[in-house]
Structure formats: C-alpha cells, structure tokens
Design a protein around this motif. Structure first.
Motif, PDB file in Angstrom:
ATOM      1  N   THR A   1       0.815  -1.215   0.000  1.00 42.11           N
ATOM      2  CA  THR A   1       0.000   0.000   0.000  1.00 42.11           C
ATOM      3  C   THR A   1       0.846   1.262   0.000  1.00 42.11           C
ATOM      4  OG1 THR A   1      -1.765  -1.166   1.180  1.00 42.11           O
ATOM      5  CG2 THR A   1      -1.836   1.237   1.196  1.00 42.11           C
TER       6      THR A   1
ATOM      7  N   ALA B   1      -6.073  -4.638  -0.323  1.00 42.97           N
ATOM      8  CA  ALA B   1      -7.324  -3.996  -0.699  1.00 42.97           C
ATOM      9  C   ALA B   1      -8.017  -3.273   0.448  1.00 42.97           C
ATOM     10  CB  ALA B   1      -8.287  -5.033  -1.289  1.00 42.97           C
ATOM     11  N   LEU B   2      -7.762  -3.667   1.705  1.00 39.61           N
ATOM     12  CA  LEU B   2      -8.511  -3.127   2.828  1.00 39.61           C
ATOM     13  C   LEU B   2      -7.609  -2.368   3.795  1.00 39.61           C
ATOM     14  CD1 LEU B   2     -10.767  -6.208   3.687  1.00 39.61           C
ATOM     15  CD2 LEU B   2     -11.416  -4.190   2.361  1.00 39.61           C
TER      16      LEU B   2
ATOM     17  N   ASP C   1     -18.766   0.007   7.946  1.00 45.07           N
ATOM     18  CA  ASP C   1     -17.593   0.210   7.088  1.00 45.07           C
ATOM     19  C   ASP C   1     -17.903   1.283   6.054  1.00 45.07           C
ATOM     20  OD1 ASP C   1     -15.278   0.066   5.655  1.00 45.07           O
ATOM     21  OD2 ASP C   1     -15.681  -1.902   4.774  1.00 45.07           O
TER      22      ASP C   1
ATOM     23  N   SER D   1     -15.714   2.425   3.841  1.00 45.84           N
ATOM     24  CA  SER D   1     -14.862   2.294   2.656  1.00 45.84           C
ATOM     25  C   SER D   1     -14.959   0.875   2.113  1.00 45.84           C
ATOM     26  CB  SER D   1     -13.408   2.629   3.009  1.00 45.84           C
ATOM     27  OG  SER D   1     -12.949   1.811   4.073  1.00 45.84           O
TER      28      SER D   1
ATOM     29  N   ASN E   1     -15.033  -2.417   0.072  1.00 43.06           N
ATOM     30  CA  ASN E   1     -14.294  -2.894  -1.094  1.00 43.06           C
ATOM     31  C   ASN E   1     -14.672  -4.358  -1.311  1.00 43.06           C
ATOM     32  OD1 ASN E   1     -12.142  -4.200  -2.672  1.00 43.06           O
ATOM     33  ND2 ASN E   1     -11.070  -2.248  -2.516  1.00 43.06           N
TER      34      ASN E   1
ATOM     35  N   HIS F   1     -13.831  -6.696  -3.546  1.00 43.49           N
ATOM     36  CA  HIS F   1     -12.727  -7.636  -3.741  1.00 43.49           C
ATOM     37  C   HIS F   1     -12.006  -7.915  -2.430  1.00 43.49           C
ATOM     38  CE1 HIS F   1     -12.747  -6.367  -8.189  1.00 43.49           C
ATOM     39  NE2 HIS F   1     -13.159  -7.625  -8.130  1.00 43.49           N
ATOM     40  N   GLY F   2     -11.793  -6.860  -1.638  1.00 41.86           N
ATOM     41  CA  GLY F   2     -11.129  -7.057  -0.361  1.00 41.86           C
ATOM     42  C   GLY F   2     -11.928  -7.957   0.570  1.00 41.86           C
ATOM     43  N   TYR F   3     -13.251  -7.751   0.627  1.00 46.53           N
ATOM     44  CA  TYR F   3     -14.100  -8.593   1.462  1.00 46.53           C
ATOM     45  C   TYR F   3     -14.046 -10.050   1.008  1.00 46.53           C
ATOM     46  CZ  TYR F   3     -16.447  -5.140   4.400  1.00 46.53           C
ATOM     47  OH  TYR F   3     -16.733  -4.196   5.360  1.00 46.53           O
TER      48      TYR F   3
ATOM     49  N   ASP G   1      -6.441   5.769   6.899  1.00 44.84           N
ATOM     50  CA  ASP G   1      -7.657   5.504   6.138  1.00 44.84           C
ATOM     51  C   ASP G   1      -8.786   4.997   7.025  1.00 44.84           C
ATOM     52  OD1 ASP G   1      -6.424   3.156   6.755  1.00 44.84           O
ATOM     53  OD2 ASP G   1      -6.419   2.335   4.732  1.00 44.84           O
TER      54      ASP G   1
END
Length: 338
Positions: free
Chosen positions: A42, A106-107, A157, A159, A161, A163-165, A283
């Motif tokens: 990241t 992703a998260l 949440d 933010s 995402n 794909h992240g989940y 974030d």
C-alpha cells in the motif's frame, strides 16, 4: 527425534512454557509480517501481491533446502508418495497466502483485522467436524463474542471494497482448514513441521509462478519504479523472509497447542494491528458503532487467551475451587490440548 524433528508424539514432552513460547513467537511473526506487507503493497503501491507470494514461497524453499543440506534441520527426502500424504495442505497453503496478501492490499488494517476474526468460528466448527474436538461453553462464549463484535464493527464500514471482502473471507476459510489439517498431518503423516513447510512451498511454487505469469503480474512487477529504492528492497526481502518465519511459527504453535489456539493468537495480534491502523494507516474513519464492536471483539479475545493459558491448580484443594474457575479450564484432549 529422527526425521520428524518433533518432540514426542501427541502431547508427550510438551510443557506449558513451550505452549506459551510458541504462541508468542507466532503472534510476533504474524504482527510483523502484516505491517511489513501493508507497507510494501500500500505505502509503496507494489502492483502485485502474487509476486510477493512467490518471494515468500522461494524464501521458504531456499532456507529449508540449505538447512537440510547442512544438517541443521531434518525432514524426509522427496518421494512419490509425499504429495498423497500431505494433500490437500499445499493447495490450502498457497491459497491462504495469496488471498491473505490480496486482502491486505485492498482493505485498511482495522477492517482487515475485524474481518479476519471470522476464521475463529470456522476453525472451531472444523475442529469439531474433523478432529472431534468439542469446545467448552466458556470457549464458545469467547468465540461468539469475537465474531459478534467483528460483525458490529464491519456493519459500519465507510470504505467498502468488494474484492477485499471476498479475499478476506476466502482467507478465513482457508486459515481454518489449514490449521485443522496441519494438526492432523503433523500427528499422522510422520513428516514433521520442516517437511510440511518445505514440500508445501516446493509443490506450489511452479503452479504459482505459472498463474502469476498468466495474470500478467510478472510484467507489472518488472516495471515497478521503486526497485532502485534500497529501503523498499529491504522491506520486500524482509517480507519474503517473514513469510518463512510465519509459516514455521504457525506450524509450531499448532503442534504445541491447537488449531483454534493458533487462530486466536492471530486474532490477538489483529487487535494490535487494528489500533495501530486507526492512528497510523490514515484511512480509518471513527464511528461509535465501529469502536464498540472492536472493543467487544477485544474482550472476547482476552477471555479466550485466559481460558487457554491459565494453569490448572494442584489437585490438592481442588474442592475449594469455584465453579467459575473450573469452567475456565478446558479439559485435556479438548481445545487447548489436542
């Protein structure tokens, strides 16, 4: 010890100190690799978690090959029956590593840590179905508290995402399966912790390399702009080495304790990662609902840590123990003593 390099069969020779030390070792390794991986993927925006997975696989193969060559560690030589004896661990091992790194990329760290707690409930269910281990009521309460707190935190949440989940939930399933099957193979396959680690990495390196090439990630990594940055290189290489250390510590903790204990220690590590991510990651957006959920999950984690590692009182005077004290001591052969 022979080729297995495991001290005794089952729990013979395993002391409380060995249990606690192996759990602490796993927790420290897991914490460091999470922070380092997040920095590489990241902060530096490294384009491929698949290439980072390859680096971790390669480090495990090289270190263990050299260790066996110089007779530092012992494990069986490669033979045709080894894939059958350790299957499906190599597939679980690779998937767990790749999807875990994908979720990390992703998260945010607080949400990653919260979602990872679902693996605890999955591990408890798999231990019951596959190993026949039934947790005590107190253990179940602690696990349900962690999962409930994680659900409450994840419900707010800001933010999201997808794909992240998905990556994290797949990782949760594979983490539970890896812990349970690792325990089963260590007890029956006569392979040893070093052998399992080496052959998991060896058998999966070529398929992982081919998959990474087909996805185009090798080209993306080759064109990465920060390869000349010495600080990035140090962290990238450290991430690869920490992957090996984490693999070793996971196997050691599972062998000396249980699959559920290994998962809970990982959850305790995630508590630290969660709070650090709140102040350092940049974030995280505070909300009361999220904060309450996190603290409920923390309380459940601390309860299970107390249940797992509290020593039994001497048999003398046991009649004076309260029922609460007895309920917090899982009996032999159960969750904390497979």
């Amino acid at each position: 010890m022979g080729a297995t390099d495991i001290p005794g069969n089952g729990n013979d020779g395993i002391t409380p100190l060995m249990k606690v030390t192996s759990a602490l070792f796993y927790g420290c390794a897991s914490f460091l690799i999470t922070v380092i991986n997040k920095t590489v993927l990241t902060s530096y925006q490294f384009p491929s978690f698949l290439v980072l997975s390859l680096g971790q696989l390669a480090a495990s193969i090289i270190v263990l090959f050299l260790g066996k060559h110089f007779r530092i560690v012992k494990f069986p030589d490669c033979s045709r029956d080894i894939p059958r004896r350790i299957f499906p661990l190599p597939l679980i091992y690779l998937g767990n590593m790749m999807f875990g790194l994908g979720g990390t990329q992703a998260l945010s760290l607080p949400m990653f840590a919260a979602l990872r707690r679902f693996s605890i409930l999955m591990t408890m269910i798999l231990e019951l179905r596959i190993l026949g281990i039934r947790p005590t009521t107190t253990v179940q309460v602690s696990v349900y508290s962690m999962v409930g707190g994680a659900l409450l935190a994840a419900s707010d949440d800001l933010s999201f995402n997808l794909h992240g989940y998905l990556f994290v939930m797949i990782t949760n399933t594979l983490t539970a399966a890896n812990g349970v099957y690792m325990k089963k193979k260590l007890d029956t396959a006569d392979m040893g912790k070093y052998g399992l680690m080496y052959y998991n990495s060896l058998f999966m390196f070529l398929p992982a390399l081919i998959g990474t090439w087909l996805c185009g990630d090798l080209e993306k990594a080759w064109q990465f702009k920060d390869w000349n940055d010495s600080l990035f290189l140090v962290q990238f290489l450290l991430s690869c080495v920490m992957g090996f250390i984490l693999s070793y510590s996971t196997i050691l903790c599972t062998q000396y304790n249980s699959a559920l204990t290994t998962t809970i220690v990982g959850c305790l590590k995630n508590i630290s990662v969660t709070y650090i991510g709140m102040f350092i990651g940049g974030d995280y957006v505070f909300s009361w609902l999220n904060s309450i959920g996190i603290n409920i999950s923390v309380a459940g984690s601390l309860l299970y840590a107390y249940v797992t590692f509290r020593k039994k009182a001497p048999a003398a005077g046991s009649g004076s123990q309260s029922s609460d004290r007895k309920s917090l001591l899982p009996p032999p052969g159960r969750i904390d003593n497979v």
